[in-house]
Structure formats: structure tokens, C-alpha cells
Scaffold this active site. Structure first.
Site, mmCIF file in Angstrom:
data_model
loop_
_atom_site.group_PDB
_atom_site.id
_atom_site.type_symbol
_atom_site.label_atom_id
_atom_site.label_comp_id
_atom_site.label_asym_id
_atom_site.label_seq_id
_atom_site.Cartn_x
_atom_site.Cartn_y
_atom_site.Cartn_z
ATOM 1 N N ARG A 216 -0.738 6.999 7.294
ATOM 2 C CA ARG A 216 -0.606 7.055 5.822
ATOM 3 C C ARG A 216 -1.181 8.349 5.259
ATOM 4 N NH1 ARG A 216 0.959 1.895 3.950
ATOM 5 N NH2 ARG A 216 0.015 0.128 5.011
ATOM 6 N N LYS B 251 0.804 -1.195 0.000
ATOM 7 C CA LYS B 251 0.000 0.000 0.000
ATOM 8 C C LYS B 251 0.850 1.264 0.000
ATOM 9 C CE LYS B 251 -3.253 -2.309 3.022
ATOM 10 N NZ LYS B 251 -3.758 -2.361 4.419
ATOM 11 N N ASP C 250 14.550 0.270 1.446
ATOM 12 C CA ASP C 250 15.144 0.148 2.778
ATOM 13 C C ASP C 250 16.203 -0.957 2.724
ATOM 14 O OD1 ASP C 250 15.363 0.555 5.548
ATOM 15 O OD2 ASP C 250 13.700 -0.752 6.018
ATOM 16 N N ASP D 49 7.526 3.385 -2.465
ATOM 17 C CA ASP D 49 7.591 4.476 -1.500
ATOM 18 C C ASP D 49 9.009 4.608 -0.942
ATOM 19 O OD1 ASP D 49 7.380 2.017 -0.235
ATOM 20 O OD2 ASP D 49 5.914 2.646 1.254
ATOM 21 N N ASP E 77 3.301 3.903 6.585
ATOM 22 C CA ASP E 77 2.552 3.659 7.820
ATOM 23 C C ASP E 77 3.414 3.123 8.946
ATOM 24 O OD1 ASP E 77 2.986 1.031 6.608
ATOM 25 O OD2 ASP E 77 1.584 0.288 8.123
ATOM 26 N N PHE F 283 12.941 5.525 11.367
ATOM 27 C CA PHE F 283 11.637 5.021 10.934
ATOM 28 C C PHE F 283 10.699 6.195 10.697
ATOM 29 C CE2 PHE F 283 7.495 3.056 10.996
ATOM 30 C CZ PHE F 283 7.727 1.956 10.191
HETATM 31 P P1 IMP Z 1 12.655 -3.319 2.314
HETATM 32 O O1 IMP Z 1 12.249 -4.654 1.769
HETATM 33 O O2 IMP Z 1 13.393 -3.436 3.613
HETATM 34 O O3 IMP Z 1 13.382 -2.454 1.322
HETATM 35 O O4 IMP Z 1 11.323 -2.595 2.756
HETATM 36 C C1 IMP Z 1 10.506 -1.991 1.884
HETATM 37 C C2 IMP Z 1 9.164 -1.707 2.505
HETATM 38 O O5 IMP Z 1 9.210 -1.608 3.931
HETATM 39 C C3 IMP Z 1 8.665 -0.375 2.047
HETATM 40 O O6 IMP Z 1 7.958 -0.487 0.840
HETATM 41 C C4 IMP Z 1 7.815 0.097 3.202
HETATM 42 O O7 IMP Z 1 6.500 -0.362 3.037
HETATM 43 C C5 IMP Z 1 8.444 -0.532 4.402
HETATM 44 N N1 IMP Z 1 9.321 0.416 5.114
HETATM 45 C C6 IMP Z 1 10.680 0.469 5.107
HETATM 46 N N2 IMP Z 1 11.145 1.469 5.855
HETATM 47 C C7 IMP Z 1 10.041 2.098 6.350
HETATM 48 C C8 IMP Z 1 9.871 3.255 7.207
HETATM 49 O O8 IMP Z 1 10.807 3.932 7.659
HETATM 50 N N3 IMP Z 1 8.579 3.576 7.496
HETATM 51 C C9 IMP Z 1 7.503 2.891 7.005
HETATM 52 N N4 IMP Z 1 7.632 1.818 6.201
HETATM 53 C C10 IMP Z 1 8.887 1.429 5.885
HETATM 54 MG MG MG Z 2 5.849 -0.515 0.553
#
Ligand code: IMP
Ligand code: MG
Length: 191
Positions: free
Chosen positions: A175, A53, A113, A110, A169, A162
Site C-alpha cells: 500500500r 482501506k 473492478d 481506489d 494491496d 492485478f
Molecule cells: P470490486 O467489488 O470487484 O469492484 O472490487 C473492488 C475492490 O477490490 C477495490 O476497492 C480493491 O480494494 C479491490 N481490488 C480490485 N482489483 C484490485 C487489484 O488489481 N489490486 C488490488 N486490489 C484490487
Molecule cells: Mg477498496
């Protein structure tokens, strides 16, 4: 137009320790990104794929600034649950509706990470033989990267904090905030 006097988001912004990006900063940057993307995809009729989302607000703002012929699709994947740290497990809850073979794909995220979510999605989509596959992310947290992945289009590079708002969210809340802020760690301290 009557002013919306209740629009102060106070109960939500009270949970932030800092506003990292204002509504205006986000809007301006997306305008620049849209220009770059429109130029590259001018004659390519790309399919923009939003990963829900979290990217729904970014997708909505970005596509309205693109002055090119394009189509849209959405995927829902789950990697976070209500936790503030990634588990590494990615599950496809809703797959693409459109056939992407020989099509130019722009993944719209979005935040990048750990990169685990996007590298997983990228691998799956590459098996469907698109003509090209690029990544556009509003936010990039390079300090936390474990997967070997980079985005072609990055809105803002941000520190390892974070954050919530503008589609992002914590436990499905925040959101709807129009700005992006750092969430007070006390909110998720009990996890
Ligand atoms: P990754 O797989 O660790 O790159 O995470 C990606 C997903 O984790 C993103 O699409 C977000 O939905 C969520 N995410 C990562 N960091 C944050 C944050 O700081 N706040 C909120 N959601 C996050
Ligand atoms: Mg996401």
C-alpha cells in the site's frame, strides 16, 4: 532538506513485473480530476466518502487539490480478504458517521473492478436519500465488470491485471508504494 537515501522501495518493486503508473502521472491526473470535481461541486458542499482501506492515499491527495468547501467521511467494507479475486461478498465494517440525507455525496474509490463493492455501497447509501450520489475512482478495470455500474470520474482505465501500490494491496502489503505496478503473478500463484 536531507535526501532520503533509503527511499528506493527495492524489496517491494522487485515483486512488480511492470510499473503501470508513476508517481508523477498519478499526481498530474488527480490534478485534472480535482479541477473537474471542484467545478461541479462548487456550491454544493459535498461529502466525500472514502472507501477504506484502498482509497486512503487517493483521498488524501485528491482532497488537497480540491479548492471547494467540503466534508469527509469514511467507510470500511471488506470484500477481498487476502485473495486476489473478488468473492462478491461485501461486509460493512464501519458505516458513515455523518447523516447524508439531502447532501451531495461523492464516493471515492481506489479501483472499480467487478463493481460489486460499489454497487452494493451505492444501493445502501441511496436508501439514505442523498441529494445526489456520484462515484470517483482512480482506476477502472472495465474488462472485469459484472455489476451494472459506471463512475462519473475515472482517473485511468487499466487492463485486467492485478495491481498494487498507491493504497492498493495484496495481502495488506504494497500500500505504501508511491507508484502503481503490476504484481508478479508468482506472488499469488499458490492461492
Ligand atoms: P470490486 O467489488 O470487484 O469492484 O472490487 C473492488 C475492490 O477490490 C477495490 O476497492 C480493491 O480494494 C479491490 N481490488 C480490485 N482489483 C484490485 C487489484 O488489481 N489490486 C488490488 N486490489 C484490487
Ligand atoms: Mg477498496
Amino acid at each position: 532538506m536531507a535526501e532520503n537515501k533509503r527511499k528506493n522501495y527495492k524489496s517491494l518493486t522487485d515483486d512488480l513485473t511492470e510499473i503501470l503508473l508513476t508517481e508523477q502521472q498519478i499526481d498530474e491526473r488527480i490534478g485534472e480530476m480535482a479541477e473537474e470535481i471542484s467545478e461541479y461541486y462548487e456550491d454544493k458542499q459535498p461529502i466525500l466518502v472514502s472507501i477504506l482501506k484502498g482509497s486512503f492515499v487517493f483521498m488524501a491527495d485528491l482532497v488537497r487539490k480540491l479548492n471547494i468547501d467540503c466534508t469527509l467521511d469514511f467507510m470500511i467494507v471488506s470484500s477481498y480478504g487476502t485473495k486476489s479475486k473478488s468473492t462478491g461478498a461485501v461486509k460493512i465494517i464501519k458505516d458513515l458517521d455523518i447523516d447524508i440525507e439531502n447532501k451531495h455525496i461523492l464516493l471515492v474509490e481506489d479501483i472499480l473492478d467487478s463493481g460489486l463493492t460499489l454497487s452494493y455501497i451505492k444501493r445502501i447509501l441511496e436508501t439514505k436519500k442523498p441529494a445526489s450520489l456520484r462515484i470517483c475512482t482512480l482506476l477502472d478495470k472495465p474488462d472485469r465488470r459484472t455489476a451494472n455500474i459506471t463512475a462519473e470520474y475515472v482517473g485511468f482505465t487499466i487492463p485486467d491485471k492485478f495491481i498494487v501500490g498507491y493504497g492498493l494491496d495484496y495481502a495488506e502489503r504494497y500500500r505504501n508504494l508511491p507508484m502503481i505496478g503490476i504484481l508478479n503473478p508468482e506472488i499469488y500463484a499458490d492461492e
